[in-house]
Design a protein around this motif. Structure first.
Motif, PDB file in Angstrom:
ATOM      1  N   VAL A  59      -1.430   0.436 -16.399  1.00 50.04           N
ATOM      2  CA  VAL A  59      -0.518  -0.711 -16.378  1.00 50.04           C
ATOM      3  C   VAL A  59      -0.644  -1.469 -15.059  1.00 50.04           C
ATOM      4  O   VAL A  59      -0.713  -2.707 -15.036  1.00 50.04           O
ATOM      5  N   THR A  60      -0.702  -0.738 -13.960  1.00 46.65           N
ATOM      6  CA  THR A  60      -0.836  -1.383 -12.646  1.00 46.65           C
ATOM      7  C   THR A  60      -2.145  -2.151 -12.544  1.00 46.65           C
ATOM      8  O   THR A  60      -2.180  -3.286 -12.058  1.00 46.65           O
ATOM      9  N   THR A  69       0.830  -1.204   0.000  1.00 46.63           N
ATOM     10  CA  THR A  69       0.000   0.000   0.000  1.00 46.63           C
ATOM     11  C   THR A  69       0.864   1.254   0.000  1.00 46.63           C
ATOM     12  O   THR A  69       0.568   2.231  -0.696  1.00 46.63           O
ATOM     13  N   THR A  70       1.954   1.214   0.769  1.00 49.81           N
ATOM     14  CA  THR A  70       2.862   2.366   0.815  1.00 49.81           C
ATOM     15  C   THR A  70       3.468   2.638  -0.556  1.00 49.81           C
ATOM     16  O   THR A  70       3.564   3.790  -1.000  1.00 49.81           O
ATOM     17  N   ILE A  71       3.872   1.581  -1.246  1.00 52.10           N
ATOM     18  CA  ILE A  71       4.433   1.755  -2.591  1.00 52.10           C
ATOM     19  C   ILE A  71       3.376   2.312  -3.538  1.00 52.10           C
ATOM     20  O   ILE A  71       3.665   3.184  -4.367  1.00 52.10           O
ATOM     21  N   SER A  72       2.148   1.832  -3.400  1.00 49.47           N
ATOM     22  CA  SER A  72       1.080   2.328  -4.286  1.00 49.47           C
ATOM     23  C   SER A  72       0.844   3.823  -4.073  1.00 49.47           C
ATOM     24  O   SER A  72       0.502   4.537  -5.023  1.00 49.47           O
ATOM     25  N   ARG A 108      -4.980  -6.824  -3.603  1.00 51.76           N
ATOM     26  CA  ARG A 108      -5.933  -6.138  -4.475  1.00 51.76           C
ATOM     27  C   ARG A 108      -7.072  -5.523  -3.676  1.00 51.76           C
ATOM     28  O   ARG A 108      -7.500  -4.403  -3.937  1.00 51.76           O
ATOM     29  N   GLN A 109      -7.564  -6.267  -2.704  1.00 57.37           N
ATOM     30  CA  GLN A 109      -8.666  -5.752  -1.896  1.00 57.37           C
ATOM     31  C   GLN A 109      -8.213  -4.559  -1.051  1.00 57.37           C
ATOM     32  O   GLN A 109      -8.924  -3.557  -0.947  1.00 57.37           O
ATOM     33  N   THR A 110      -7.014  -4.656  -0.476  1.00 60.77           N
ATOM     34  CA  THR A 110      -6.485  -3.550   0.330  1.00 60.77           C
ATOM     35  C   THR A 110      -6.302  -2.314  -0.523  1.00 60.77           C
ATOM     36  O   THR A 110      -6.656  -1.195  -0.131  1.00 60.77           O
ATOM     37  N   GLN A 111      -5.734  -2.498  -1.721  1.00 59.30           N
ATOM     38  CA  GLN A 111      -5.509  -1.363  -2.617  1.00 59.30           C
ATOM     39  C   GLN A 111      -6.828  -0.727  -3.022  1.00 59.30           C
ATOM     40  O   GLN A 111      -6.949   0.504  -3.044  1.00 59.30           O
ATOM     41  N   SER A 112      -7.822  -1.547  -3.349  1.00 58.94           N
ATOM     42  CA  SER A 112      -9.109  -1.009  -3.782  1.00 58.94           C
ATOM     43  C   SER A 112      -9.756  -0.169  -2.686  1.00 58.94           C
ATOM     44  O   SER A 112     -10.216   0.955  -2.934  1.00 58.94           O
ATOM     45  N   THR A 113      -9.770  -0.705  -1.459  1.00 64.39           N
ATOM     46  CA  THR A 113     -10.395   0.019  -0.347  1.00 64.39           C
ATOM     47  C   THR A 113      -9.645   1.307  -0.045  1.00 64.39           C
ATOM     48  O   THR A 113     -10.245   2.372   0.150  1.00 64.39           O
TER      49      THR A 113
END
Length: 568
Positions: free
Chosen positions: A248-249, A217-220, A262-267
């Motif tokens: 691309v991501t 998440t930090t990198i995102s 994926r779920q963490t990033q989406s939320t």
């Protein structure tokens, strides 16, 4: 002062949440409501003046906003609508900026041509936040939604490149070079695509190797800025680099990230998107009195009214005229020509014979391209953009974040700057009010026919069954499976075939318990088939025979199965 800042921030968050809840219950577009609340808050007794540096918006707020939208936009939808998206977000933005610049300079000679083009550039890009919020609630066709979202992602880059050239013209004694603008625009696009693509690919590879949702998440969080600033330093389009990195991501993440990531990033990104968008619209309303005060000594009420009406009228006319070409194009004839070309291509493939493994791989890749081409034609027939769809796209021309922020980057000290900034703000406000309030009624009046729940359910089951069968075909029968070179216990094979594997392949979330001594083998085999199903889903998604909604739904089922297996 520090306590006051925290108090303002807390009050803003409460206002955003309340506005969102009220908007969902009443149907009023949340951005429009937030702008109104911001204007009201600015007139409260003792309301402090807040001066926002526009660079903070363009470099600090816009990149994560665009990245959040890009990473969630299905790549297949963007690819299939690329022609229309490019037309609206590149050609029409440039044409609108130049036409508005020429007309404004002609009617208001005191506004130089470069400054008038700058005004045209900042009001050209649309903001799809309000439109898509209304569309999801009222039932806008998914393809129209994809066009609006894709347009709003790319047109910011086009507008900012034209704005940059116009500002350079202002600094160079009111000279403006169309040729120089074209060269700069070409490099801005090419450089952004390369930088954004490389950054997106490298960060996906890095995140794939990390099994830590916090680090991922930090990198995102860093990706949009890692893409934006290098591109800007090289005079490419930073916002377009962010969009490319997000696409691309999102495209690679479905295969390379775990279900948990994926779920963490989406939320996380949905939350960030909500806060940033709501905050900008709230600040947009709060700044109105300041902008009016700044323009009082620079223009009269009649002049600013005339300028705003001219710009707004040109925007509406240019948008509908620009959509006339794609709307009147003979799509049936185009599909027939494409179908004939694919038939010829298929005949050529059928005539090829080879025994070399490398050539077989190339032929297989060519057949996948053929299948994708046929799927695109079927998609055009299944989900065409009708005249009603084009009318809705034309009516969804609301302006917002970029218009207000970009207008304020016009250099201080430029003659008639305050007039242009206020005009851009008022144009954005009028589009939000007029289109935001009437768009729900327009969509309902168009009476779009959507996909029935039964069709969606059938498509979901068909795709899930297809990826399950592909997984079995790829891995072979259970009897032939081995773990660490050792064959599987026959009793476990029978139990897997009769009870467990059918549930996995059918996407049912319940997994029966088994004896402790065979739990590890059972888990390994289920994960093996689940991974094969993911590969089959990725291959099927690259062809695109189903809708993006169906792909997302099947992926969600596989993600849920993966998380359940990890917790078992």
């Amino acid at each position: 002062m520090e306590h006051q800042i925290f108090l303002i921030g807390g009050a803003a968050l409460v206002t955003m949440i309340a506005a969102s809840v009220f908007a969902r219950r009443t149907g009023v577009a949340a951005p429009l409501l937030l702008v109104g609340l911001g204007i009201a808050a600015s007139y409260l007794p003792g309301a402090p003046g807040i001066e926002l540096d526009p660079e903070w918006i363009l470099a600090g707020v816009l990149p994560p906003l665009l990245y959040s939208s890009a990473v969630n936009l299905p790549l297949i939808d963007f690819r299939r609508n690329l022609r229309l998206i490019s037309w609206l977000s590149v050609v029409m933005v440039i044409v609108s900026a130049l036409v508005i610049g020429a007309v404004v300079n002609w009617l208001f000679p005191e506004i130089s041509f470069p400054l008038a083009v700058a005004l045209g550039a900042v009001v050209s890009p649309t903001d799809a936040v309000a439109a898509t919020a209304v569309g999801r609630r009222v039932g806008l066709p998914p393809r129209v939604m994809a066009v609006l979202e894709g347009e709003s992602l790319v047109n910011d880059a086009s507008a900012l490149v034209v704005l940059r050239s116009a500002v350079a013209g202002i600094a160079a004694a009111s000279s403006f070079s169309l040729g120089r603008t074209a060269v700069e625009f070409g490099w801005a696009v090419l450089g952004a695509v390369v930088i954004g693509g490389v950054i997106g690919w490298l960060t996906v590879l890095l995140r794939q190797r990390l099994d830590d949702p916090v680090l991922n998440t930090t990198i995102s969080f860093a990706v949009p800025f890692i893409a934006y600033f290098p591109a800007e330093e090289l005079d490419a389009s930073g916002v377009l680099a962010v969009v490319v990195a997000g696409l691309v991501t999102g495209g690679l993440g479905s295969r390379r990230f775990s279900a948990r990531d994926r779920q963490t990033q989406s939320t996380t990104w949905t939350t960030i998107n909500f806060i940033l968008e709501s905050g900008v619209f709230l600040a947009m309303g709060y700044q109105l009195p300041e902008l009016v005060d700044a323009a009082q000594g620079d223009t009269t009420l009649g002049e600013i009214t005339g300028l705003v009406l001219v710009v707004f009228g040109l925007l509406v006319v240019l948008r509908f005229v620009g959509l006339a070409g794609p709307a009147l194009r003979d799509r049936e004839e185009t599909r027939e020509l494409e179908r004939a070309r694919l038939d010829q291509f298929e005949q050529k493939l059928d005539s090829l014979t080879t025994d070399e493994e490398e050539e077989d791989a190339r032929i297989a890749a060519a057949r996948r391209r053929l299948a994708r081409g046929r799927a695109d034609i079927e998609f055009e027939e299944r989900e065409p953009i009708t005249t009603r769809g084009f009318m809705t796209i034309g009516w969804a021309g609301m302006r917002g974040v970029v218009t207000v922020a970009a207008a304020q980057t016009i250099p201080a000290g430029t003659e008639h700057r305050a007039t242009v900034v206020l005009a851009a703000f008022l144009v954005a406000l009028i589009t939000l009010v007029l289109f935001g309030l009437t768009l729900p009624a327009v969509i309902r009046r168009m009476n779009f026919s959507g996909e029935s729940p039964e069709d969606r359910r059938d498509a979901f089951r068909a795709l899930l069954r297809h990826v399950g069968e592909s997984a079995v075909d790829h891995l072979g029968p259970l009897e032939a499976q081995t773990i660490d070179g050792e064959p599987i216990d026959p009793q476990l094979v029978k139990k897997l075939k009769d009870r467990i594997l059918p549930r996995v392949l059918a996407g049912i979330r319940e997994v029966p318990t088994v004896r402790p001594d065979v739990v590890e083998q059972t888990m390994l085999l289920q994960m093996r088939y689940l991974e094969a199903m993911r590969e089959a889903l990725a291959a099927e998604r690259s062809i695109g025979a189903y809708s993006s909604h169906t792909y997302r739904k099947v992926e969600a089922v596989l993600d849920d199965m993966e998380k359940r297996l990890e917790m078992s």
